[in-house]
Design a protein around this motif. Structure first.
Motif, PDB file in Angstrom:
ATOM      1  N   SER A   4      -6.994  -7.605 -11.787  1.00 42.14           N
ATOM      2  CA  SER A   4      -7.925  -8.589 -12.345  1.00 42.14           C
ATOM      3  C   SER A   4      -9.308  -8.065 -12.105  1.00 42.14           C
ATOM      4  O   SER A   4      -9.865  -7.487 -11.091  1.00 42.14           O
ATOM      5  CB  SER A   4      -7.690  -9.853 -11.442  1.00 42.14           C
ATOM      6  OG  SER A   4      -8.730 -10.722 -12.113  1.00 42.14           O
ATOM      7  N   GLU A   5     -10.350  -8.056 -13.202  1.00 46.82           N
ATOM      8  CA  GLU A   5     -11.712  -7.554 -13.173  1.00 46.82           C
ATOM      9  C   GLU A   5     -12.214  -8.579 -12.375  1.00 46.82           C
ATOM     10  O   GLU A   5     -13.639  -8.157 -12.097  1.00 46.82           O
ATOM     11  CB  GLU A   5     -12.009  -7.331 -14.746  1.00 46.82           C
ATOM     12  CG  GLU A   5     -11.236  -6.321 -15.415  1.00 46.82           C
ATOM     13  CD  GLU A   5     -11.779  -4.807 -15.219  1.00 46.82           C
ATOM     14  OE1 GLU A   5     -12.880  -4.734 -14.308  1.00 46.82           O
ATOM     15  OE2 GLU A   5     -10.941  -3.897 -15.303  1.00 46.82           O
ATOM     16  N   ALA A   6     -11.935  -9.883 -12.262  1.00 47.58           N
ATOM     17  CA  ALA A   6     -12.737 -10.816 -11.460  1.00 47.58           C
ATOM     18  C   ALA A   6     -13.080 -10.618 -10.325  1.00 47.58           C
ATOM     19  O   ALA A   6     -13.959 -11.278  -9.735  1.00 47.58           O
ATOM     20  CB  ALA A   6     -12.013 -12.239 -11.933  1.00 47.58           C
ATOM     21  N   ARG A   7     -12.259  -9.631  -9.444  1.00 47.09           N
ATOM     22  CA  ARG A   7     -12.472  -9.646  -7.950  1.00 47.09           C
ATOM     23  C   ARG A   7     -12.337  -7.861  -7.673  1.00 47.09           C
ATOM     24  O   ARG A   7     -11.850  -7.438  -8.373  1.00 47.09           O
ATOM     25  CB  ARG A   7     -11.731 -10.494  -7.384  1.00 47.09           C
ATOM     26  CG  ARG A   7     -10.343 -10.072  -7.711  1.00 47.09           C
ATOM     27  CD  ARG A   7      -9.084 -10.768  -6.711  1.00 47.09           C
ATOM     28  NE  ARG A   7      -7.771 -10.358  -6.916  1.00 47.09           N
ATOM     29  CZ  ARG A   7      -7.013  -9.407  -6.115  1.00 47.09           C
ATOM     30  NH1 ARG A   7      -8.062  -8.776  -5.325  1.00 47.09           N
ATOM     31  NH2 ARG A   7      -5.927  -8.972  -6.399  1.00 47.09           N
ATOM     32  N   PRO A   8     -12.988  -7.611  -6.323  1.00 51.06           N
ATOM     33  CA  PRO A   8     -12.989  -6.197  -6.083  1.00 51.06           C
ATOM     34  C   PRO A   8     -11.458  -6.036  -5.878  1.00 51.06           C
ATOM     35  O   PRO A   8     -10.701  -6.915  -5.415  1.00 51.06           O
ATOM     36  CB  PRO A   8     -13.788  -6.425  -5.063  1.00 51.06           C
ATOM     37  CG  PRO A   8     -14.779  -7.701  -5.010  1.00 51.06           C
ATOM     38  CD  PRO A   8     -13.951  -8.624  -5.635  1.00 51.06           C
ATOM     39  N   ALA A  33     -16.999  -3.450  -6.497  1.00 57.87           N
ATOM     40  CA  ALA A  33     -15.839  -2.604  -7.054  1.00 57.87           C
ATOM     41  C   ALA A  33     -14.661  -2.922  -5.985  1.00 57.87           C
ATOM     42  O   ALA A  33     -13.467  -2.912  -6.458  1.00 57.87           O
ATOM     43  CB  ALA A  33     -16.332  -1.294  -7.058  1.00 57.87           C
ATOM     44  N   CYS A  34     -14.960  -2.867  -4.640  1.00 60.60           N
ATOM     45  CA  CYS A  34     -13.718  -2.904  -3.696  1.00 60.60           C
ATOM     46  C   CYS A  34     -14.098  -3.388  -2.392  1.00 60.60           C
ATOM     47  O   CYS A  34     -15.463  -3.275  -1.934  1.00 60.60           O
ATOM     48  CB  CYS A  34     -13.162  -1.521  -3.525  1.00 60.60           C
ATOM     49  SG  CYS A  34     -14.243  -0.362  -2.753  1.00 60.60           S
ATOM     50  N   ARG A  35     -13.311  -3.805  -1.513  1.00 54.29           N
ATOM     51  CA  ARG A  35     -13.318  -4.464  -0.251  1.00 54.29           C
ATOM     52  C   ARG A  35     -12.419  -4.103   0.704  1.00 54.29           C
ATOM     53  O   ARG A  35     -11.359  -4.031   0.383  1.00 54.29           O
ATOM     54  CB  ARG A  35     -13.688  -5.913  -0.335  1.00 54.29           C
ATOM     55  CG  ARG A  35     -14.052  -6.673   0.992  1.00 54.29           C
ATOM     56  CD  ARG A  35     -14.547  -8.105   0.432  1.00 54.29           C
ATOM     57  NE  ARG A  35     -13.629  -8.869  -0.156  1.00 54.29           N
ATOM     58  CZ  ARG A  35     -12.535  -9.639   0.419  1.00 54.29           C
ATOM     59  NH1 ARG A  35     -12.623  -9.819   1.695  1.00 54.29           N
ATOM     60  NH2 ARG A  35     -11.904 -10.279  -0.160  1.00 54.29           N
ATOM     61  N   VAL A  36     -12.975  -3.748   2.244  1.00 50.88           N
ATOM     62  CA  VAL A  36     -11.856  -3.498   2.993  1.00 50.88           C
ATOM     63  C   VAL A  36     -11.214  -4.807   3.737  1.00 50.88           C
ATOM     64  O   VAL A  36     -12.489  -5.537   4.164  1.00 50.88           O
ATOM     65  CB  VAL A  36     -12.685  -2.659   4.326  1.00 50.88           C
ATOM     66  CG1 VAL A  36     -11.400  -2.287   5.340  1.00 50.88           C
ATOM     67  CG2 VAL A  36     -12.728  -1.145   3.513  1.00 50.88           C
ATOM     68  N   ALA A  86      -4.208  -1.755  -2.467  1.00 51.98           N
ATOM     69  CA  ALA A  86      -4.085  -0.565  -2.175  1.00 51.98           C
ATOM     70  C   ALA A  86      -4.151  -0.168  -0.621  1.00 51.98           C
ATOM     71  O   ALA A  86      -5.009  -1.020   0.096  1.00 51.98           O
ATOM     72  CB  ALA A  86      -4.892   0.327  -2.947  1.00 51.98           C
ATOM     73  N   VAL A  87      -3.544   0.989  -0.170  1.00 50.38           N
ATOM     74  CA  VAL A  87      -3.725   1.392   1.202  1.00 50.38           C
ATOM     75  C   VAL A  87      -4.362   2.806   1.106  1.00 50.38           C
ATOM     76  O   VAL A  87      -4.155   3.562   0.155  1.00 50.38           O
ATOM     77  CB  VAL A  87      -2.611   1.469   1.816  1.00 50.38           C
ATOM     78  CG1 VAL A  87      -1.921   0.018   2.165  1.00 50.38           C
ATOM     79  CG2 VAL A  87      -1.334   2.381   1.078  1.00 50.38           C
ATOM     80  N   VAL A 399      -6.954   2.012  -9.973  1.00 58.79           N
ATOM     81  CA  VAL A 399      -6.378   0.384  -9.435  1.00 58.79           C
ATOM     82  C   VAL A 399      -6.735  -0.446 -10.335  1.00 58.79           C
ATOM     83  O   VAL A 399      -5.910  -1.298 -10.775  1.00 58.79           O
ATOM     84  CB  VAL A 399      -6.400   0.394  -8.090  1.00 58.79           C
ATOM     85  CG1 VAL A 399      -5.921  -0.820  -7.704  1.00 58.79           C
ATOM     86  CG2 VAL A 399      -5.805   1.449  -7.229  1.00 58.79           C
ATOM     87  N   ARG A 400      -7.961  -0.583 -10.499  1.00 54.83           N
ATOM     88  CA  ARG A 400      -8.799  -1.673 -11.502  1.00 54.83           C
ATOM     89  C   ARG A 400      -8.227  -1.902 -12.894  1.00 54.83           C
ATOM     90  O   ARG A 400      -7.867  -2.830 -13.102  1.00 54.83           O
ATOM     91  CB  ARG A 400     -10.305  -1.608 -11.421  1.00 54.83           C
ATOM     92  CG  ARG A 400     -10.950  -2.866 -12.026  1.00 54.83           C
ATOM     93  CD  ARG A 400     -12.319  -2.672 -12.159  1.00 54.83           C
ATOM     94  NE  ARG A 400     -12.928  -2.823 -10.669  1.00 54.83           N
ATOM     95  CZ  ARG A 400     -13.498  -3.763 -10.157  1.00 54.83           C
ATOM     96  NH1 ARG A 400     -13.039  -5.116 -10.845  1.00 54.83           N
ATOM     97  NH2 ARG A 400     -13.766  -4.094  -9.099  1.00 54.83           N
ATOM     98  N   THR A 401      -8.091  -0.850 -13.522  1.00 62.54           N
ATOM     99  CA  THR A 401      -7.498  -0.610 -14.936  1.00 62.54           C
ATOM    100  C   THR A 401      -6.145  -0.287 -14.972  1.00 62.54           C
ATOM    101  O   THR A 401      -5.519  -0.612 -16.212  1.00 62.54           O
ATOM    102  CB  THR A 401      -8.379   0.581 -15.633  1.00 62.54           C
ATOM    103  OG1 THR A 401      -7.934   1.844 -14.968  1.00 62.54           O
ATOM    104  CG2 THR A 401      -9.735   0.288 -15.631  1.00 62.54           C
TER     105      THR A 401
END
Length: 458
Positions: A4-8, A33-36, A86-87, A399-401
């Protein structure tokens, strides 16, 4: 399925050491873009500081990857979703296979630090598991993703200088870097890790293969040995000393642990390599304790290392093109690769910072060839000339796309370059030229046979 493009993109970091930190920095700089969101790390101080830095909920901070996996399984069973999208797998090399297999089975997208695994059979098994999972897969071949490498690759694949006929590529590991990582460190003993061509230089072989693609390696030969870091080379004046802090000639030794770790820290430099040998703050007290008691304080001639400190690899490709690669410990440069690429109408000469392109067709006469020097900008910054952050940026975008193509490679491509590395090491050990196709065929047949036998045994 596209993210989903709506969240990291959410990430679970397995292994919060040097490589885990290198990739995770992207999340701090690019929170949209991303979050741990979860971590697994056995060292308590490292685990605590990493969790605090990334504001990870304490219920998602784990001592081991097995605990993270179990929590993920429970979440999938109860609420039907994984703990993260993702890991990032940044544990020791021999752990790459079991961790990847486990999280691929749960459907995670995976970015795995190099190498894939420590045996050719396990690399083949990893490829099969990732293909079965059908998820995004990235490999820590960071050299592909620096601005420098991407610009060079663009010229190569555009055929602007004609056909690529030959590559000469050198990895100058660095005298104290080799002593740190491949004598005293985690990659010094083959049984505990693997051979140095794999652990240090698999991404060099990978980028060479990428330059020649879609042509593939057909034959390989290799030579190398452990030349210097062994007891027979120990200076007689060192006597019976086994640690640098008790050695009478420590000040005269290029590989003194005091020079490599303690002296820089005393001057305020707490970065690599001192930062990676302690759990917690790399201050004088902690570093001194490590040098007195741990492997990083051992004399390099008394260590348990057994991997090659120099090696050459010669490759022939499917159309007759050739490449040579050299890995050597004894250099002042630290991993600043030197490369020459020879084409039918020109050449590129580079050093990972800048490259000079010469087109033989341009110039007023034979002695006035026109050359152009390019110094790509490090837009993202980070290690390996921007390759570290370039890789994680590409992985997050993939991953996003939902597009593996964003990484410019896939698990099959990664496996093929690894097979070339293992074929080269087989050549070195057995003293023969190895046919790459036969090598792969035999390896796949062996894995299939062994897996069938295992399945029959139940």
């Amino acid at each position: 399925m596209p993210h989903s493009e709506a969240r990291p993109v959410t990430l679970a970091i397995i292994g919060c050491g040097q490589r885990g930190k290198a990739y995770s920095r992207y999340a701090l700089a690019n929170p949209d873009a991303c979050r741990v969101v979860a971590i697994a790390e056995p060292r308590p101080k490292t685990r605590t500081s990493f969790a605090a830095k990334y504001n990870v909920d304490r219920t998602l901070v784990f001592d081991s990857w097995e605990d993270l996996l179990a929590a993920s399984a429970e979440t999938i069973a109860t609420v039907g979703r994984r703990l993260a999208d993702a890991v990032l797998i940044a544990v020791q090399d021999q752990m790459h296979l079991p961790v990847t297999l486990a999280f691929a089975k749960q459907g995670y997208h995976i970015l795995c630090e190099k190498p894939m695994a420590t045996s050719v059979d396990d690399c083949i098994r990893m490829e099969a598991a990732v293909r079965k999972a059908g998820t995004i897969f990235g490999m820590g071949h960071v050299m592909r993703y620096s601005p420098y490498s991407k610009e060079v690759a663009e010229i190569v694949h555009s055929r602007a200088l004609g056909d690529l006929v030959n590559v000469v590529h050198l990895e100058p590991v660095g005298y104290y870097h080799f002593a740190h990582s491949f004598v005293r460190g985690n990659w010094g003993n083959e049984k505990e890790s693997s051979f140095s061509l794999l652990t240090k230089s698999c991404h060099d072989i990978d980028i060479i293969c990428n330059w020649f693609a879609p042509r593939r390696p057909t034959r390989v030969s290799s030579f190398g040995s452990l030349q210097h870091f062994r007891k027979s080379a120990k200076p007689s004046a060192a006597g019976t000393a086994t640690r640098c802090l008790e050695c009478p000639i420590e000040k005269e030794c290029a590989y003194s642990a005091k020079k490599i770790y303690l002296d820089p820290v005393s001057k305020g430099n707490t970065d690599w390599p001192a930062a990676v040998i302690v759990d917690g703050i790399p201050d004088i007290e902690n570093i001194t304790t490590v040098l007195k008691n741990g492997p990083y304080g051992l004399c390099v001639y008394e260590s348990a290392n057994d991997v090659c400190d120099h090696q050459v690899v010669n490759l022939e490709f499917s159309d007759g093109a050739t490449a040579s690669f050299t890995m050597v410990a004894y250099t002042s440069l630290i991993c600043e690769r030197q490369t020459r690429l020879h084409f039918t109408h020109g050449e590129i000469v580079g050093d990972m910072t800048s490259f000079t392109t010469t087109d033989f067709r341009k110039g007023s006469d034979l002695h006035d060839l026109k050359s152009e020097t390019t110094s790509p900008k490090l837009e993202l910054g980070g290690g390996h000339g921007g390759g570290d952050l370039g890789l994680i940026e590409a992985f997050v975008r993939a991953v996003r796309t939902g597009r593996q193509e964003e990484l410019g490679t896939d698990v099959g491509d990664v496996l093929r370059s690894h097979l070339t590395v293992f074929a080269a090491e087989t050549s070195r050990r057995e003293g023969r030229v190895v046919d790459c196709r036969e090598f792969e065929k035999e390896a796949r047949e062996r894995v299939e046979r062994e897996d069938k036998e295992k399945e029959q045994r139940g």
